[in-house]
Motif scaffolding. Structure first.
Motif, mmCIF file in Angstrom:
data_model
loop_
_atom_site.group_PDB
_atom_site.id
_atom_site.type_symbol
_atom_site.label_atom_id
_atom_site.label_comp_id
_atom_site.label_asym_id
_atom_site.label_seq_id
_atom_site.Cartn_x
_atom_site.Cartn_y
_atom_site.Cartn_z
ATOM 1 N N LEU A 84 -28.919 63.361 44.653
ATOM 2 C CA LEU A 84 -28.002 62.828 43.652
ATOM 3 C C LEU A 84 -27.282 63.944 42.914
ATOM 4 C CD1 LEU A 84 -26.796 60.437 42.143
ATOM 5 C CD2 LEU A 84 -28.815 60.448 40.644
ATOM 6 N N ASP A 85 -27.978 65.029 42.620
ATOM 7 C CA ASP A 85 -27.338 66.171 41.974
ATOM 8 C C ASP A 85 -26.217 66.739 42.849
ATOM 9 O OD1 ASP A 85 -28.938 66.005 39.738
ATOM 10 O OD2 ASP A 85 -30.356 67.540 40.399
ATOM 11 N N ARG A 86 -26.455 66.798 44.145
ATOM 12 C CA ARG A 86 -25.415 67.283 45.061
ATOM 13 C C ARG A 86 -24.225 66.332 45.065
ATOM 14 N NH1 ARG A 86 -27.298 71.245 48.725
ATOM 15 N NH2 ARG A 86 -29.558 71.623 48.595
ATOM 16 N N LEU A 87 -24.498 65.045 45.045
ATOM 17 C CA LEU A 87 -23.426 64.055 45.049
ATOM 18 C C LEU A 87 -22.597 64.141 43.775
ATOM 19 C CD1 LEU A 87 -22.108 61.624 46.440
ATOM 20 C CD2 LEU A 87 -23.876 60.180 45.437
ATOM 21 N N LEU A 88 -23.259 64.281 42.638
ATOM 22 C CA LEU A 88 -22.557 64.371 41.362
ATOM 23 C C LEU A 88 -21.735 65.643 41.244
ATOM 24 C CD1 LEU A 88 -25.410 63.042 39.071
ATOM 25 C CD2 LEU A 88 -23.170 61.964 39.377
ATOM 26 N N ALA A 89 -22.149 66.695 41.944
ATOM 27 C CA ALA A 89 -21.423 67.958 41.898
ATOM 28 C C ALA A 89 -20.198 67.947 42.805
ATOM 29 C CB ALA A 89 -22.350 69.110 42.288
ATOM 30 N N ASP A 90 -20.107 66.956 43.686
ATOM 31 C CA ASP A 90 -18.994 66.849 44.621
ATOM 32 C C ASP A 90 -17.941 65.905 44.042
ATOM 33 O OD1 ASP A 90 -17.529 66.188 47.247
ATOM 34 O OD2 ASP A 90 -19.024 67.663 47.895
ATOM 35 N N ASP A 91 -16.801 65.791 44.730
ATOM 36 C CA ASP A 91 -15.752 64.887 44.252
ATOM 37 C C ASP A 91 -15.587 63.664 45.139
ATOM 38 O OD1 ASP A 91 -14.659 66.088 46.468
ATOM 39 O OD2 ASP A 91 -12.858 66.849 45.457
ATOM 40 N N VAL A 92 -16.566 63.396 46.007
ATOM 41 C CA VAL A 92 -16.509 62.227 46.877
ATOM 42 C C VAL A 92 -16.802 60.969 46.052
ATOM 43 C CG1 VAL A 92 -17.543 61.072 48.878
ATOM 44 C CG2 VAL A 92 -17.223 63.556 48.881
ATOM 45 N N PRO A 93 -15.964 59.936 46.132
ATOM 46 C CA PRO A 93 -16.246 58.696 45.411
ATOM 47 C C PRO A 93 -17.566 58.087 45.896
ATOM 48 C CG PRO A 93 -13.974 58.717 46.216
ATOM 49 C CD PRO A 93 -14.676 59.868 46.855
ATOM 50 N N PHE A 94 -18.317 57.467 44.974
ATOM 51 C CA PHE A 94 -19.601 56.912 45.364
ATOM 52 C C PHE A 94 -20.020 55.800 44.422
ATOM 53 C CE2 PHE A 94 -20.760 59.969 42.146
ATOM 54 C CZ PHE A 94 -21.870 59.422 41.501
ATOM 55 N N GLU A 95 -20.982 55.047 44.869
ATOM 56 C CA GLU A 95 -21.626 54.013 44.069
ATOM 57 C C GLU A 95 -23.129 54.144 44.254
ATOM 58 O OE1 GLU A 95 -20.648 49.446 43.927
ATOM 59 O OE2 GLU A 95 -22.086 49.779 45.556
ATOM 60 N N CYS A 96 -23.860 54.106 43.154
ATOM 61 C CA CYS A 96 -25.308 54.010 43.246
ATOM 62 C C CYS A 96 -25.673 52.529 43.323
ATOM 63 C CB CYS A 96 -25.978 54.655 42.031
ATOM 64 S SG CYS A 96 -25.918 56.466 42.046
ATOM 65 N N ARG A 97 -26.675 52.210 44.153
ATOM 66 C CA ARG A 97 -27.096 50.816 44.319
ATOM 67 C C ARG A 97 -28.605 50.723 44.167
ATOM 68 N NH1 ARG A 97 -24.025 50.312 49.240
ATOM 69 N NH2 ARG A 97 -25.841 51.086 50.372
ATOM 70 N N THR A 98 -29.068 49.680 43.482
ATOM 71 C CA THR A 98 -30.491 49.449 43.295
ATOM 72 C C THR A 98 -30.836 48.018 43.679
ATOM 73 O OG1 THR A 98 -30.617 51.046 41.472
ATOM 74 C CG2 THR A 98 -32.392 49.409 41.622
ATOM 75 N N THR A 99 -31.776 47.842 44.577
ATOM 76 C CA THR A 99 -32.305 46.523 44.915
ATOM 77 C C THR A 99 -33.500 46.272 44.011
ATOM 78 O OG1 THR A 99 -31.550 46.701 47.209
ATOM 79 C CG2 THR A 99 -33.271 45.088 46.739
ATOM 80 N N TRP A 100 -33.422 45.190 43.218
ATOM 81 C CA TRP A 100 -34.414 44.991 42.165
ATOM 82 C C TRP A 100 -35.123 43.654 42.269
ATOM 83 C CZ3 TRP A 100 -35.049 41.445 38.183
ATOM 84 C CH2 TRP A 100 -35.999 41.787 37.204
ATOM 85 N N HIS A 101 -36.415 43.685 41.983
ATOM 86 C CA HIS A 101 -37.256 42.497 41.874
ATOM 87 C C HIS A 101 -38.291 42.785 40.792
ATOM 88 C CE1 HIS A 101 -40.351 39.516 42.841
ATOM 89 N NE2 HIS A 101 -39.426 38.861 43.521
ATOM 90 N N PRO A 102 -38.604 41.809 39.942
ATOM 91 C CA PRO A 102 -39.571 42.079 38.864
ATOM 92 C C PRO A 102 -40.949 42.454 39.366
ATOM 93 C CG PRO A 102 -39.090 39.726 39.017
ATOM 94 C CD PRO A 102 -38.078 40.436 39.869
ATOM 95 N N GLY A 103 -41.246 42.166 40.633
ATOM 96 C CA GLY A 103 -42.525 42.589 41.191
ATOM 97 C C GLY A 103 -42.573 44.073 41.473
ATOM 98 N N LEU A 104 -41.427 44.733 41.475
ATOM 99 C CA LEU A 104 -41.359 46.180 41.699
ATOM 100 C C LEU A 104 -41.457 46.939 40.381
ATOM 101 C CD1 LEU A 104 -38.419 46.181 44.280
ATOM 102 C CD2 LEU A 104 -40.859 46.450 44.782
ATOM 103 N N PHE A 105 -40.635 46.532 39.419
ATOM 104 C CA PHE A 105 -40.688 47.070 38.058
ATOM 105 C C PHE A 105 -39.899 46.113 37.180
ATOM 106 C CE2 PHE A 105 -37.546 49.281 40.618
ATOM 107 C CZ PHE A 105 -36.363 49.148 39.910
ATOM 108 N N ASP A 106 -40.180 46.111 35.876
ATOM 109 C CA ASP A 106 -39.616 45.067 35.017
ATOM 110 C C ASP A 106 -38.195 45.411 34.562
ATOM 111 O OD1 ASP A 106 -39.790 46.793 32.774
ATOM 112 O OD2 ASP A 106 -41.800 46.048 32.261
ATOM 113 N N GLU A 107 -37.590 44.455 33.867
ATOM 114 C CA GLU A 107 -36.191 44.595 33.468
ATOM 115 C C GLU A 107 -35.998 45.713 32.449
ATOM 116 O OE1 GLU A 107 -32.741 41.592 31.822
ATOM 117 O OE2 GLU A 107 -34.281 40.797 33.171
ATOM 118 N N THR A 108 -37.013 45.966 31.617
ATOM 119 C CA THR A 108 -36.929 47.068 30.665
ATOM 120 C C THR A 108 -36.829 48.395 31.401
ATOM 121 O OG1 THR A 108 -38.204 45.846 29.006
ATOM 122 C CG2 THR A 108 -38.102 48.243 28.764
#
Length: 225
Positions: free
Chosen positions: A139-163
């Protein structure tokens, strides 16, 4: 390979090449048939290139997805060959191989970057020790570059909570991420009517306190209000 998609490469009509192999074992993986790096290829590379040559003028781009594309040592060469046909190139990655990711990054026109969990939860989600550290390096390498990007997270409360999800968003915003998509998911065996049950309105209101104008919540199970 998916011959045509309008949702995997923003602003482009694209084909998706699914690369075989992934060292992680996330419980919600939707492509388990791609995990085994030793499995036979579903399509030879020469056939892929022949298909793409016939689609010049019909497609705008090509997405390398997986599995994990950076597991393939030949990825940069493959991306270069696709670019030589005149296609824009997108890369979907979980960032598990920082050095290989850096080699491929300069050949990408857009990156979909999976951030699977808060850093201290990564090992539990992926089943691999030290995975969070590798992702942060990528992620640090990506942020240091100028390539457009999107971070994506697949979420379920069984993995970790909303907080924890919100804290994760704050951490990403603090690192400079401006585009983050949260995908509500169902775990294997969960009924179709179940789902993650994210409260869209509440989470959006919380995210609006961050400097993240590109936040989006995806998934049919996300509550509209």
């Amino acid at each position: 390979m998916t011959a045509l998609t309008s949702i995997d490469f923003p602003g482009r009509l694209a084909a998706v090449i699914f690369c075989q192999g992934c060292p992680w074992r996330c419980g919600y993986c939707h492509n388990p048939h791609l995990l085994d790096a030793g499995a036979a290829a579903g399509m030879h590379w020469s056939a892929v290139m022949a298909f793409l040559a016939r689609r010049r003028g019909l497609l705008d781009g090509v997405v390398f997805s997986g599995g994990e594309p950076t597991l393939q040592a030949a990825l940069p060469e493959a991306m270069q060959q696709v670019r030589s046909l005149g296609f824009a190139v997108a890369l979907h990655t979980a960032g598990m191989y920082p050095e290989r990711f850096a080699e491929a990054l300069h050949l990408a026109d857009w990156v979909g970057f999976d951030v699977k969990a808060p850093w201290d939860r990564y090992d539990a989600v992926t089943g691999v020790p030290g995975s969070g550290e590798r992702v942060r390096a990528s992620l640090d390498r990506l942020l240091a570059d100028d390539v457009p990007f999107e971070c994506r997270t697949t979420w379920h409360p069984g993995l970790f909570d909303e907080t924890e999800l919100l804290a994760m968003g704050k951490a990403l915003a603090g690192r400079g991420v401006r585009h983050w998509a949260v995908q509500a998911c169902r775990l294997p065996g969960e009924p179709a009517t179940g789902g993650a049950g994210l409260d869209r309105a509440r989470l959006r209101a919380q995210i609006e306190t961050l400097r993240m104008p590109g936040f989006v919540l995806r998934g049919a199970d996300a509550k509209a209000a």
